[in-house]
Write a protein that holds these residues in place. Structure first.
Motif, PDB file in Angstrom:
ATOM      1  N   ALA A   1       0.833  -1.207   0.000  1.00  0.00           N
ATOM      2  CA  ALA A   1       0.000   0.000   0.000  1.00  0.00           C
ATOM      3  C   ALA A   1       0.865   1.254   0.000  1.00  0.00           C
ATOM      4  CB  ALA A   1      -0.933  -0.005   1.205  1.00  0.00           C
TER       5      ALA A   1
ATOM      6  N   GLU B   1       0.794   3.864  -3.013  1.00  0.00           N
ATOM      7  CA  GLU B   1       0.381   5.233  -2.693  1.00  0.00           C
ATOM      8  C   GLU B   1       1.419   6.239  -3.185  1.00  0.00           C
ATOM      9  OE1 GLU B   1      -1.071   7.953   1.070  1.00  0.00           O
ATOM     10  OE2 GLU B   1       0.007   6.102   1.474  1.00  0.00           O
ATOM     11  N   THR B   2       2.686   5.926  -2.980  1.00  0.00           N
ATOM     12  CA  THR B   2       3.749   6.811  -3.445  1.00  0.00           C
ATOM     13  C   THR B   2       3.716   6.936  -4.961  1.00  0.00           C
ATOM     14  OG1 THR B   2       5.151   6.256  -1.562  1.00  0.00           O
ATOM     15  CG2 THR B   2       6.250   7.198  -3.478  1.00  0.00           C
TER      16      THR B   2
ATOM     17  N   ASN C   1       0.729   9.071  -5.995  1.00  0.00           N
ATOM     18  CA  ASN C   1       0.968  10.485  -5.680  1.00  0.00           C
ATOM     19  C   ASN C   1       1.909  11.132  -6.685  1.00  0.00           C
ATOM     20  OD1 ASN C   1      -0.747  10.589  -3.484  1.00  0.00           O
ATOM     21  ND2 ASN C   1       0.856  10.057  -2.026  1.00  0.00           N
TER      22      ASN C   1
END
Length: 98
Positions: free
Chosen positions: A16, A20-21, A24
C-alpha cells in the motif's frame, strides 16, 4: 494473531505504501524527466509486473513480504531521485541583500 497473519498485514502495508507513493507521483505530474529517474521508474514497473503473480498467489505467503518490501524500496528510491532532480532543476531563491 499468528505469524502468517502478521506477515500478511505487514506485506499489505508495504504494498500500500509503495502504490500510494506511485499514485501520488502520477497525480502530481511529478513523473521524472531525467534519464536516471526514468530508469528507476521502469525498474519499479518491471519488478511489479514480474512479481504480481507471486504476490497474488495465496500459496506463496512466505514470499509476499520480501517482494512487497523490495517494491517499496524501489519506489522510494525512484521518489527520492525525482525529488533530487526537482531540487537540482529549481532556481535559487532570490533574497534581498542583507
Amino acid at each position: 494473531m499468528n505469524s502468517d497473519e502478521s506477515e500478511m498485514r505487514e506485506a499489505v502495508r508495504e504494498l500500500a505504501a509503495a502504490l500510494e507513493t506511485m499514485l501520488n507521483l502520477i497525480k502530481a505530474d511529478a513523473l521524472p524527466t531525467t534519464p536516471e529517474a526514468h530508469r528507476l521508474m521502469r525498474e519499479v514497473m518491471v519488478f511489479l509486473d514480474a512479481s504480481t503473480g507471486r504476490i497474488a498467489d495465496s500459496g506463496r505467503l512466505g514470499e509476499i513480504l520480501p517482494l512487497a518490501g523490495t517494491l517499496n524500496r524501489l519506489v522510494i528510491s525512484a521518489r527520492e531521485q525525482i525529488l533530487d532532480d526537482a531540487v537540482a532543476a529549481s532556481r535559487m531563491p532570490d533574497h534581498p541583500g542583507m
